[in-house]
Design a protein around this motif. Sequence first.
Motif, PDB file in Angstrom:
ATOM      1  N   SER A   1     -15.628   4.053  -9.779  1.00  0.00           N
ATOM      2  CA  SER A   1     -14.747   3.310  -9.273  1.00  0.00           C
ATOM      3  C   SER A   1     -14.647   3.357  -7.740  1.00  0.00           C
ATOM      4  CB  SER A   1     -13.425   3.982  -9.764  1.00  0.00           C
ATOM      5  OG  SER A   1     -12.059   3.112  -9.126  1.00  0.00           O
ATOM      6  N   SER A   2     -14.009   2.267  -7.170  1.00  0.00           N
ATOM      7  CA  SER A   2     -13.900   2.262  -5.769  1.00  0.00           C
ATOM      8  C   SER A   2     -12.559   2.657  -5.317  1.00  0.00           C
ATOM      9  CB  SER A   2     -14.299   0.896  -5.082  1.00  0.00           C
ATOM     10  OG  SER A   2     -13.431  -0.093  -5.571  1.00  0.00           O
ATOM     11  N   ILE A   3     -11.600   3.032  -6.235  1.00  0.00           N
ATOM     12  CA  ILE A   3     -10.081   3.185  -5.892  1.00  0.00           C
ATOM     13  C   ILE A   3     -10.120   4.151  -4.933  1.00  0.00           C
ATOM     14  CG2 ILE A   3      -9.957   4.970  -7.764  1.00  0.00           C
ATOM     15  CD1 ILE A   3      -6.952   3.553  -8.506  1.00  0.00           C
ATOM     16  N   LYS A   4      -9.065   4.182  -3.793  1.00  0.00           N
ATOM     17  CA  LYS A   4      -8.797   5.028  -2.992  1.00  0.00           C
ATOM     18  C   LYS A   4      -7.555   6.078  -3.570  1.00  0.00           C
ATOM     19  CE  LYS A   4     -10.664   1.986   0.538  1.00  0.00           C
ATOM     20  NZ  LYS A   4     -10.802   0.866  -0.332  1.00  0.00           N
ATOM     21  N   LEU A   5      -7.472   7.294  -2.783  1.00  0.00           N
ATOM     22  CA  LEU A   5      -6.249   8.175  -3.242  1.00  0.00           C
ATOM     23  C   LEU A   5      -5.079   8.081  -1.949  1.00  0.00           C
ATOM     24  CD1 LEU A   5      -8.207  11.256  -4.218  1.00  0.00           C
ATOM     25  CD2 LEU A   5      -7.365   9.584  -5.577  1.00  0.00           C
ATOM     26  N   ASP A   6      -4.119   7.752  -2.548  1.00  0.00           N
ATOM     27  CA  ASP A   6      -2.939   7.649  -1.631  1.00  0.00           C
ATOM     28  C   ASP A   6      -2.297   9.268  -1.690  1.00  0.00           C
ATOM     29  OD1 ASP A   6      -0.694   7.078  -0.287  1.00  0.00           O
ATOM     30  OD2 ASP A   6       0.276   5.860  -1.616  1.00  0.00           O
ATOM     31  N   LEU A   7      -2.778  10.108  -0.991  1.00  0.00           N
ATOM     32  CA  LEU A   7      -2.644  11.473  -1.029  1.00  0.00           C
ATOM     33  C   LEU A   7      -1.052  11.780  -0.241  1.00  0.00           C
ATOM     34  CD1 LEU A   7      -5.888  13.051   0.045  1.00  0.00           C
ATOM     35  CD2 LEU A   7      -4.909  13.074  -2.184  1.00  0.00           C
ATOM     36  N   GLY A   8      -0.168  12.497  -0.938  1.00  0.00           N
ATOM     37  CA  GLY A   8       0.941  12.809  -0.210  1.00  0.00           C
ATOM     38  C   GLY A   8       2.274  11.760  -0.839  1.00  0.00           C
ATOM     39  N   HIS A   9       1.661  10.757  -1.826  1.00  0.00           N
ATOM     40  CA  HIS A   9       2.825   9.751  -1.914  1.00  0.00           C
ATOM     41  C   HIS A   9       3.831  10.750  -3.032  1.00  0.00           C
ATOM     42  CE1 HIS A   9       3.657   5.551  -3.090  1.00  0.00           C
ATOM     43  NE2 HIS A   9       4.363   6.167  -4.398  1.00  0.00           N
TER      44      HIS A   9
ATOM     45  N   ILE B   1      -4.474  12.086 -15.684  1.00  0.00           N
ATOM     46  CA  ILE B   1      -5.478  11.589 -15.974  1.00  0.00           C
ATOM     47  C   ILE B   1      -5.381  10.261 -16.567  1.00  0.00           C
ATOM     48  CG2 ILE B   1      -7.878  11.601 -17.107  1.00  0.00           C
ATOM     49  CD1 ILE B   1      -7.718  13.452 -14.505  1.00  0.00           C
ATOM     50  N   SER B   2      -4.455  10.171 -17.389  1.00  0.00           N
ATOM     51  CA  SER B   2      -4.188   8.923 -18.357  1.00  0.00           C
ATOM     52  C   SER B   2      -3.804   8.030 -17.296  1.00  0.00           C
ATOM     53  CB  SER B   2      -3.120   9.083 -18.958  1.00  0.00           C
ATOM     54  OG  SER B   2      -3.707   9.924 -20.220  1.00  0.00           O
ATOM     55  N   GLN B   3      -3.068   8.419 -16.208  1.00  0.00           N
ATOM     56  CA  GLN B   3      -2.452   7.342 -15.202  1.00  0.00           C
ATOM     57  C   GLN B   3      -3.584   6.808 -14.331  1.00  0.00           C
ATOM     58  OE1 GLN B   3       0.738   9.119 -13.259  1.00  0.00           O
ATOM     59  NE2 GLN B   3       2.150   8.551 -14.842  1.00  0.00           N
ATOM     60  N   LEU B   4      -4.634   7.801 -13.994  1.00  0.00           N
ATOM     61  CA  LEU B   4      -5.768   7.490 -13.076  1.00  0.00           C
ATOM     62  C   LEU B   4      -6.654   6.431 -13.910  1.00  0.00           C
ATOM     63  CD1 LEU B   4      -7.385   7.767 -10.658  1.00  0.00           C
ATOM     64  CD2 LEU B   4      -8.577  10.025 -11.650  1.00  0.00           C
ATOM     65  N   ASN B   5      -6.838   6.877 -15.272  1.00  0.00           N
ATOM     66  CA  ASN B   5      -7.680   5.868 -16.009  1.00  0.00           C
ATOM     67  C   ASN B   5      -6.952   4.508 -16.021  1.00  0.00           C
ATOM     68  OD1 ASN B   5      -9.357   7.956 -16.500  1.00  0.00           O
ATOM     69  ND2 ASN B   5      -8.557   8.333 -18.454  1.00  0.00           N
ATOM     70  N   GLU B   6      -5.729   4.473 -16.147  1.00  0.00           N
ATOM     71  CA  GLU B   6      -4.773   2.973 -16.106  1.00  0.00           C
ATOM     72  C   GLU B   6      -5.270   2.260 -14.788  1.00  0.00           C
ATOM     73  OE1 GLU B   6      -3.049   0.101 -18.099  1.00  0.00           O
ATOM     74  OE2 GLU B   6      -3.932   1.708 -18.816  1.00  0.00           O
ATOM     75  N   ALA B   7      -5.092   3.114 -13.736  1.00  0.00           N
ATOM     76  CA  ALA B   7      -5.099   2.478 -12.436  1.00  0.00           C
ATOM     77  C   ALA B   7      -6.723   1.960 -12.232  1.00  0.00           C
ATOM     78  CB  ALA B   7      -4.985   3.510 -11.365  1.00  0.00           C
ATOM     79  N   ILE B   8      -7.724   2.642 -12.738  1.00  0.00           N
ATOM     80  CA  ILE B   8      -9.064   2.348 -12.615  1.00  0.00           C
ATOM     81  C   ILE B   8      -9.423   1.071 -13.242  1.00  0.00           C
ATOM     82  CG2 ILE B   8     -11.559   3.159 -13.106  1.00  0.00           C
ATOM     83  CD1 ILE B   8     -10.523   6.073 -12.553  1.00  0.00           C
ATOM     84  N   LYS B   9      -8.742   1.125 -14.506  1.00  0.00           N
ATOM     85  CA  LYS B   9      -8.958   0.107 -15.457  1.00  0.00           C
ATOM     86  C   LYS B   9      -8.309  -1.131 -15.072  1.00  0.00           C
ATOM     87  CE  LYS B   9      -7.483  -1.460 -20.131  1.00  0.00           C
ATOM     88  NZ  LYS B   9      -6.784  -1.140 -21.468  1.00  0.00           N
ATOM     89  N   ASN B  10      -7.323  -1.191 -14.346  1.00  0.00           N
ATOM     90  CA  ASN B  10      -6.555  -2.279 -13.766  1.00  0.00           C
ATOM     91  C   ASN B  10      -7.174  -2.646 -12.192  1.00  0.00           C
ATOM     92  OD1 ASN B  10      -4.948  -2.406 -15.642  1.00  0.00           O
ATOM     93  ND2 ASN B  10      -3.139  -1.150 -14.641  1.00  0.00           N
ATOM     94  N   LYS B  11      -8.313  -2.049 -11.772  1.00  0.00           N
ATOM     95  CA  LYS B  11      -8.736  -2.124 -10.443  1.00  0.00           C
ATOM     96  C   LYS B  11      -7.911  -1.985  -9.503  1.00  0.00           C
ATOM     97  CE  LYS B  11     -12.646  -5.081 -12.801  1.00  0.00           C
ATOM     98  NZ  LYS B  11     -13.535  -3.820 -12.659  1.00  0.00           N
ATOM     99  N   ASP B  12      -7.021  -1.154  -9.499  1.00  0.00           N
ATOM    100  CA  ASP B  12      -5.863  -0.912  -8.389  1.00  0.00           C
ATOM    101  C   ASP B  12      -6.759  -0.496  -7.287  1.00  0.00           C
ATOM    102  OD1 ASP B  12      -3.964  -1.409 -10.230  1.00  0.00           O
ATOM    103  OD2 ASP B  12      -3.467   0.713 -10.370  1.00  0.00           O
ATOM    104  N   GLU B  13      -6.131  -0.722  -5.874  1.00  0.00           N
ATOM    105  CA  GLU B  13      -6.893  -0.641  -4.803  1.00  0.00           C
ATOM    106  C   GLU B  13      -6.727   1.039  -4.351  1.00  0.00           C
ATOM    107  OE1 GLU B  13      -6.898  -1.824   0.197  1.00  0.00           O
ATOM    108  OE2 GLU B  13      -5.693  -2.760  -1.345  1.00  0.00           O
TER     109      GLU B  13
END
Length: 290
Positions: A254-262, A183-195
């Motif tokens: 957030s509009s971030i998309k999941l890169d499942l199986g990475h 969840i911390s990594q997800l929060n950081e990705a959302i904060k950084n507006k990662d795609e």
Amino acid sequence: MVPGPGKILVTGATGFIGMHLIAQLAGRGIEVVAAGRNPLKLEKIRKQYGIETVCFDIYAKDKIELPEKTNFQTVIHLAWGKLDQYNSLSHIEDELPAHLVFLKRLVLSGVKRILVSGTCFEYGMQNGMLDERQTACPVTCYAVAKDTLRKYLEALGKSHSFSLVWLRYFYLFGKGQGPRTLISQLNEAIKNKDEFFPMSGGEQLRDFLFVEDAALITRLLALHPTAKGIFNICSGAPVSVRNLVEQRIARTNSSIKLDLGHYPYPEYEPMAFWGSNHKTKKITGYGSPL
């Protein structure tokens, strides 16, 4: 009449669970002492809650000032290192011996109740709902060390009079969690507006619990005069990792998309396991909702 918890020492008080537990204990007419290794964080706790703090390091054998003469009746031992390295041999070679010595010295000093943080990883690769009666089958160094500590304390209890509560925490999340957690990594990705957010396939079922609920359950067990043995600290409800992530994304709009199986699924975890909280609810009366 059953005696109360008396003076309580909380080790690891500046950690993820510890800081939430201190908030649960402070201001309730309980004499509590917060212990840790970081003097700045301890000073912050002292100012915020007006409670006593003590700074010491259980790993520094020649420098440690054990709180043996301060008449603690209850110890809640949350301290442990290398929590982001489950397979590090240091859990067995360094952590385990230090905690064995520390807890034994507390028992010899007269402490009558000890609550110790365990882990759901003690169950190993067992699938499905797990309850406290099941045999522990740890596969990581972290879980092996914790399980060994529990067995040692149970053996010590046969020759010394003290009560042991083993807190088997499942997947906790919330304010203050480590930066390498999901969840911390997800929060950081959302904060950084990662795609995209890279993750595993997300189909594994886990038992997630807000850390505030875990701290509340810990407080209730600590204050319960007859609680003893192993307790699952969990929600009792299986949730897929993907579902948890999607819930968080939805809450933040957030509009971030999941890169499942990475990433591959971890080899040290079964695909589906969650805890039974029946025993914990029976003692505390708290349902620990997600």
